[in-house]
Design a protein around this motif. Structure first.
Motif, PDB file in Angstrom:
ATOM      1  N   LEU A   1     -29.085  19.813  97.180  1.00 13.73           N
ATOM      2  CA  LEU A   1     -28.286  20.494  96.395  1.00 13.73           C
ATOM      3  C   LEU A   1     -29.285  20.596  94.899  1.00 13.73           C
ATOM      4  O   LEU A   1     -29.743  19.742  94.675  1.00 13.73           O
ATOM      5  N   VAL A   2     -29.483  22.060  95.227  1.00 15.17           N
ATOM      6  CA  VAL A   2     -30.540  22.418  93.948  1.00 15.17           C
ATOM      7  C   VAL A   2     -29.187  23.441  93.494  1.00 15.17           C
ATOM      8  O   VAL A   2     -28.897  24.298  93.671  1.00 15.17           O
ATOM      9  N   ARG A   3     -29.347  23.178  91.332  1.00 19.03           N
ATOM     10  CA  ARG A   3     -28.891  24.164  90.927  1.00 19.03           C
ATOM     11  C   ARG A   3     -29.626  24.517  90.524  1.00 19.03           C
ATOM     12  O   ARG A   3     -31.456  24.671  89.868  1.00 19.03           O
ATOM     13  N   HIS A   4     -29.216  26.356  90.171  1.00 18.57           N
ATOM     14  CA  HIS A   4     -30.167  27.059  90.246  1.00 18.57           C
ATOM     15  C   HIS A   4     -31.091  26.874  88.365  1.00 18.57           C
ATOM     16  O   HIS A   4     -30.362  26.153  87.429  1.00 18.57           O
ATOM     17  N   THR A   5     -31.902  27.196  87.698  1.00 21.56           N
ATOM     18  CA  THR A   5     -32.926  27.389  86.026  1.00 21.56           C
ATOM     19  C   THR A   5     -31.860  28.513  85.774  1.00 21.56           C
ATOM     20  O   THR A   5     -31.357  28.784  85.815  1.00 21.56           O
ATOM     21  N   THR A   6     -32.420  28.000  84.098  1.00 24.01           N
ATOM     22  CA  THR A   6     -31.259  28.481  83.636  1.00 24.01           C
ATOM     23  C   THR A   6     -31.218  30.496  83.451  1.00 24.01           C
ATOM     24  O   THR A   6     -32.682  29.965  83.457  1.00 24.01           O
ATOM     25  N   PRO A   7     -29.776  30.536  82.960  1.00 22.20           N
ATOM     26  CA  PRO A   7     -30.310  31.562  83.334  1.00 22.20           C
ATOM     27  C   PRO A   7     -30.351  32.629  82.177  1.00 22.20           C
ATOM     28  O   PRO A   7     -30.739  32.091  80.822  1.00 22.20           O
ATOM     29  N   ASP A   8     -30.528  33.709  82.359  1.00 23.78           N
ATOM     30  CA  ASP A   8     -31.154  34.610  81.065  1.00 23.78           C
ATOM     31  C   ASP A   8     -29.592  35.217  79.829  1.00 23.78           C
ATOM     32  O   ASP A   8     -29.007  36.578  80.777  1.00 23.78           O
ATOM     33  N   ILE A   9     -29.256  34.331  79.456  1.00 23.89           N
ATOM     34  CA  ILE A   9     -27.841  34.762  79.447  1.00 23.89           C
ATOM     35  C   ILE A   9     -27.498  34.246  77.779  1.00 23.89           C
ATOM     36  O   ILE A   9     -28.113  32.755  77.411  1.00 23.89           O
ATOM     37  N   ASP A  10     -27.360  34.615  76.528  1.00 22.10           N
ATOM     38  CA  ASP A  10     -26.706  33.993  75.245  1.00 22.10           C
ATOM     39  C   ASP A  10     -25.721  32.732  75.823  1.00 22.10           C
ATOM     40  O   ASP A  10     -24.821  33.107  76.063  1.00 22.10           O
TER      41      ASP A  10
END
Length: 188
Positions: free
Chosen positions: A5-14
């Motif tokens: 199970l992999v969580r996405h990396t840091t999203p591009d949002i404040d």
């Protein structure tokens, strides 16, 4: 069957913005985070990658492998009317009932945690009962991953936020005859 199970990396949002099913990309740091994430995986070309179709997962999944499919059941919680609003700007009359019972109360024009649980449970059931025994890498979001881990760890949904899931986290699971066992360590 081995499952990652992999969580996405840091999203591009404040920070402080509610973004559940909003289709946002990854932060510019994604490549450095991806290198760290990939070092936690032991996958090869025999692994099938199944991902949430949202950009922040799909992009990462496409980088992980060519044997790829997307499944809407792996999307994050639908925050409905709150999507892309600052948490601080959500009216108290709307957020208070949800905060008091986020498991059962649906976000206005969105879903409840129980609804998220049902669709993720349906997904897990479908992969466990499939005729294949192919190893899987599942790329998703904190909500769906938390639901899966709470089931394996026998944690009530209302207590599942005790499971720490950071951007780029990887959890190793083994499926033996339909029984899921967590191989990775989990911070509670």
């Amino acid at each position: 069957m081995e499952i990652y199970l992999v969580r996405h990396t840091t999203p591009d949002i404040d920070k402080g913005i509610c973004y559940g099913q909003s289709d946002i990309g990854l932060a510019s740091t994604w490549l450095d985070e991806f290198d760290i994430l990939k070092s936690k995986l032991s996958i090869d070309s025999n692994f099938k990658v199944i991902s949430s179709p949202l950009k922040r997962c799909a992009f990462l999944a496409e980088t992980l492998g060519k044997n790829l499919s997307f499944d809407n059941r792996l999307k994050e919680l639908d925050f409905g009317d709150w999507e892309l609003k600052s948490w601080n700007d959500i009216p108290e009359k709307d957020i208070t009932p949800w905060m008091q019972d986020f498991v059962n109360v649906a976000v206005p024009d969105g879903e409840s945690y129980v609804q998220l649980h049902k669709r993720v449970h349906d997904f897990v059931k479908s992969i466990i009962t499939s005729k294949g025994n192919q190893n899987l890498c599942i790329v998703s979001h904190a909500g769906p991953i938390r639901v899966i881990l709470s089931h394996i760890l026998n944690i009530n949904l209302k207590d599942s936020f005790k499971v720490k899931i950071n951007y780029g986290d990887v959890f190793h699971i083994r499926n033996t005859n339909g029984n899921l066992a967590l191989i990775s360590e989990v911070d509670l």
